[in-house]
Design a protein around this motif. Sequence first.
Motif, PDB file in Angstrom:
ATOM      1  N   SER A 180      37.111  80.044   0.366  1.00  0.00           N
ATOM      2  CA  SER A 180      36.812  80.337   1.771  1.00  0.00           C
ATOM      3  C   SER A 180      36.418  79.092   2.551  1.00  0.00           C
ATOM      4  O   SER A 180      36.598  79.037   3.763  1.00  0.00           O
ATOM      5  N   ILE A 181      35.907  78.065   1.879  1.00  0.00           N
ATOM      6  CA  ILE A 181      35.405  76.890   2.592  1.00  0.00           C
ATOM      7  C   ILE A 181      36.523  75.972   3.073  1.00  0.00           C
ATOM      8  O   ILE A 181      36.379  75.307   4.096  1.00  0.00           O
ATOM      9  N   ASP A 182      37.656  75.945   2.331  1.00  0.00           N
ATOM     10  CA  ASP A 182      38.683  74.974   2.722  1.00  0.00           C
ATOM     11  C   ASP A 182      40.109  75.395   2.342  1.00  0.00           C
ATOM     12  O   ASP A 182      41.060  74.658   2.576  1.00  0.00           O
ATOM     13  N   GLY A 183      40.280  76.563   1.752  1.00  0.00           N
ATOM     14  CA  GLY A 183      41.612  77.029   1.413  1.00  0.00           C
ATOM     15  C   GLY A 183      42.191  76.472   0.134  1.00  0.00           C
ATOM     16  O   GLY A 183      43.340  76.783  -0.210  1.00  0.00           O
ATOM     17  N   ARG A 184      41.453  75.642  -0.584  1.00  0.00           N
ATOM     18  CA  ARG A 184      41.954  75.112  -1.856  1.00  0.00           C
ATOM     19  C   ARG A 184      41.800  76.169  -2.952  1.00  0.00           C
ATOM     20  O   ARG A 184      41.120  77.176  -2.785  1.00  0.00           O
ATOM     21  N   TYR A 185      42.453  75.914  -4.096  1.00  0.00           N
ATOM     22  CA  TYR A 185      42.432  76.891  -5.180  1.00  0.00           C
ATOM     23  C   TYR A 185      40.999  77.177  -5.634  1.00  0.00           C
ATOM     24  O   TYR A 185      40.103  76.335  -5.524  1.00  0.00           O
ATOM     25  N   LEU A 186      40.799  78.377  -6.188  1.00  0.00           N
ATOM     26  CA  LEU A 186      39.484  78.814  -6.625  1.00  0.00           C
ATOM     27  C   LEU A 186      38.983  77.976  -7.806  1.00  0.00           C
ATOM     28  O   LEU A 186      39.755  77.538  -8.660  1.00  0.00           O
ATOM     29  N   PRO A 198      37.794  83.312 -16.892  1.00  0.00           N
ATOM     30  CA  PRO A 198      37.464  81.919 -17.205  1.00  0.00           C
ATOM     31  C   PRO A 198      37.967  80.966 -16.116  1.00  0.00           C
ATOM     32  O   PRO A 198      38.362  81.412 -15.040  1.00  0.00           O
ATOM     33  N   LYS A 199      37.990  79.698 -16.444  1.00  0.00           N
ATOM     34  CA  LYS A 199      38.397  78.696 -15.469  1.00  0.00           C
ATOM     35  C   LYS A 199      39.897  78.758 -15.223  1.00  0.00           C
ATOM     36  O   LYS A 199      40.688  78.955 -16.150  1.00  0.00           O
ATOM     37  N   LEU A 200      40.280  78.625 -13.954  1.00  0.00           N
ATOM     38  CA  LEU A 200      41.693  78.541 -13.605  1.00  0.00           C
ATOM     39  C   LEU A 200      42.148  77.101 -13.795  1.00  0.00           C
ATOM     40  O   LEU A 200      41.673  76.199 -13.099  1.00  0.00           O
ATOM     41  N   ILE A 201      43.053  76.897 -14.733  1.00  0.00           N
ATOM     42  CA  ILE A 201      43.501  75.543 -15.044  1.00  0.00           C
ATOM     43  C   ILE A 201      44.723  75.167 -14.211  1.00  0.00           C
ATOM     44  O   ILE A 201      44.826  74.078 -13.656  1.00  0.00           O
ATOM     45  N   GLY A 202      45.674  76.048 -14.117  1.00  0.00           N
ATOM     46  CA  GLY A 202      46.910  75.721 -13.411  1.00  0.00           C
ATOM     47  C   GLY A 202      48.090  76.269 -14.173  1.00  0.00           C
ATOM     48  O   GLY A 202      47.941  76.957 -15.180  1.00  0.00           O
ATOM     49  N   ASN A 203      49.273  75.947 -13.728  1.00  0.00           N
ATOM     50  CA  ASN A 203      50.476  76.474 -14.354  1.00  0.00           C
ATOM     51  C   ASN A 203      50.753  75.829 -15.703  1.00  0.00           C
ATOM     52  O   ASN A 203      50.597  74.611 -15.859  1.00  0.00           O
ATOM     53  N   TYR A 204      51.170  76.668 -16.637  1.00  0.00           N
ATOM     54  CA  TYR A 204      51.779  76.249 -17.891  1.00  0.00           C
ATOM     55  C   TYR A 204      50.831  75.560 -18.863  1.00  0.00           C
ATOM     56  O   TYR A 204      51.221  75.252 -19.987  1.00  0.00           O
ATOM     57  N   ASP A 205      49.588  75.261 -18.482  1.00  0.00           N
ATOM     58  CA  ASP A 205      48.667  74.567 -19.383  1.00  0.00           C
ATOM     59  C   ASP A 205      47.990  75.610 -20.263  1.00  0.00           C
ATOM     60  O   ASP A 205      46.816  75.930 -20.111  1.00  0.00           O
ATOM     61  N   LEU A 206      48.751  76.136 -21.225  1.00  0.00           N
ATOM     62  CA  LEU A 206      48.302  77.305 -21.972  1.00  0.00           C
ATOM     63  C   LEU A 206      47.378  76.973 -23.136  1.00  0.00           C
ATOM     64  O   LEU A 206      46.794  77.867 -23.734  1.00  0.00           O
TER      65      LEU A 206
END
Length: 666
Positions: A533-539, A553-561
């Motif tokens: 909400s503060i700047d529109g960047r990913y959570l 848990p933490k959102l890492i990003g795509n494909y980093d399984l």
Amino acid sequence: MSTSKEIKGLLLGHSTPHPFSQVALSDRGSVQTLLQTLLDPLEPYFSPLKARIKCPGATAVRFDQTASEVEGICRPLWGLACLLAGGGEYRGTQWWIDGIRAGTNPESEEYWGWPRDNDQRMVEMCPLGFALAVAPQIWEGLTGKERENVESWLGNSVNEKTMPNTNWLWFRVFANLGLKKNGGKFSQERLDADIEHLDTFYRGDGWSNDGPEGIHQMDYYSSSFAIHFLQLLYANLAGEDEPERAAEFKKRAQIAALDLAHYYDEEGRSIPFGRSVGYRFAMVSFWGALAYANVDLPAPLTWGMVKGIVLRHLRWWQTQHDMWSPAGTLTIGYSYPNMYMAENYNSPGSPYWACLAFICLAVPETHPFWTSKEENHWAVLPPQKPLPHPGHIMSNLGGHCFLLSSGQACSYPMKGTHAKYGAFAYSSSYAYSVPPGLFTLEQYALASQLGLSDDGGEYWKTRRLSKSQLVHRGSLPVLESLWSPFPDVHIKTYLIPPVESHPNWHLRVHQIHAQGREVQTADGSFAVCNERSIDGRYLDLYGTVTPYEGTSPKLIGNYDLATPEAWAAGPEGAFAVSKGAVGIKALEEKDAGRTATLVNADPNSNLVESRTLIPTLQGTIKKGDKVWYVTGIYAKPKGPKEEFLDGWDKTPEIPAWLKDEIAKDS
């Protein structure tokens, strides 16, 4: 109202609001003004003789470009005709009269062309036929020869052509009706035969299917887009000549109204479900048609409630500022331009089927629809209701209006059909997602779906076709479906709605028999906005940057399984909090070791939020094994942020009947 010169120069820039969003809706006059904000931006896109409108956008559809531009001029007629029928005026009315004159003239360079079998032109005959029936100034504005041209194009040509065995048959009915109302040449025999065949789509309790036996498709075409809507218009226009048929159509609408009211929430949003939701506010058309046909409302509904459903719906769309092109025209998409969710028949002019919503303008201003004070229908509706015909369980517990669904499917495998019909839950707060690609979970965007992969997670199969039934376990309605994503993998799914003690949870249960192959599984919750909400960047990780916001848990990003902090145990679950909270947990202790994570869905996969993530449980089932998955889906879209997770640790009990069934199968 803007002048013609101002409209021609209308470009929506970074901070330029669309006039549509600036109208304060309260009465009939304000809705008339709202319609004009839709029609005005079309002016620069008329062809020289006014027979076609080429809306901004060069995208192709499954039919020819001329038919696309015929859509462009005919679909706004829904709104213009309703405005004129109610005694309103519009400065551009003559444009449409001139366009009809040129478009139906075989000698004109802008002639629309004779329709062929199954031709898109047949669809556009419906708004034209309706306009002729209710706006006499159109027919009166044509010469004798020009009327003959309209008769030939609208009546003679279509009555001998093959049409799809769907709601399309209503379009031919209205082509004939428009001519009949003006003393033109038409076919009463064809009109009657089409209506008699359309009656075979009726399934009872107010519900019609969009097609014959063997097809289970009861989406907005069954109500606001076509069948109920056009039945009610027909009842009004032909009721004096056919009182019994008109009475039957009104009766069906009375019965259906008590079901259909469950699809609209307190904020005015409807639940996106099925195809053609790019028609946007057309989803509310049924309610204005009730008033137009002078239907006696079934208790406990009132005209104040019906008015509230319509006006709140239009107000919500006024808040969707990204659905416009820079020229001020509607785009293909939902809350923003989006080709991923479009059907192959959505041309740039296609979204103007939304003008069906303006049927309320044909309702006299003395009708209680307009004179009543707005009311909230949820003050009298039960919070849950099973609907056997569409195979839905409706719920308005836990702060959102949603449905559980089993068994429906489009008659053909259209783009994203598994997401539009085969998902387990559809919410007005958390819209469904469609796949923007066909590799990995990020592209499949499996919101409210179970996906299975036999190739290591590149391709995923989900529920599309299933056999289903609505059953009761005690006092609780439950949906059961049987489906096979692979020929040798068989699944039984139970969908269990929330209960009062745990209003933010519903249960999704799968018995999976991986008879012939090993499969990976991915069970997704609702999709939620992935923006701080503060700047529109990913959570970020929950609470680390913005209080009461983030993921676990933490959102890492795509494909980093392989990153450990991106995974949690299945019973611990995964959640995300931004515009509300959504989450998912594994509840069955014998679950096959599923783990929880967050899928960072590819952008533009969701109808409303262009950036989303989906809390997901993943697992593996060995070849030959049979397992039970009991999945808890959490959703809380309303309230103070600090309370979004208040119910997260209060997981519901697995019902006793389900425990017994799992135990017997062990």
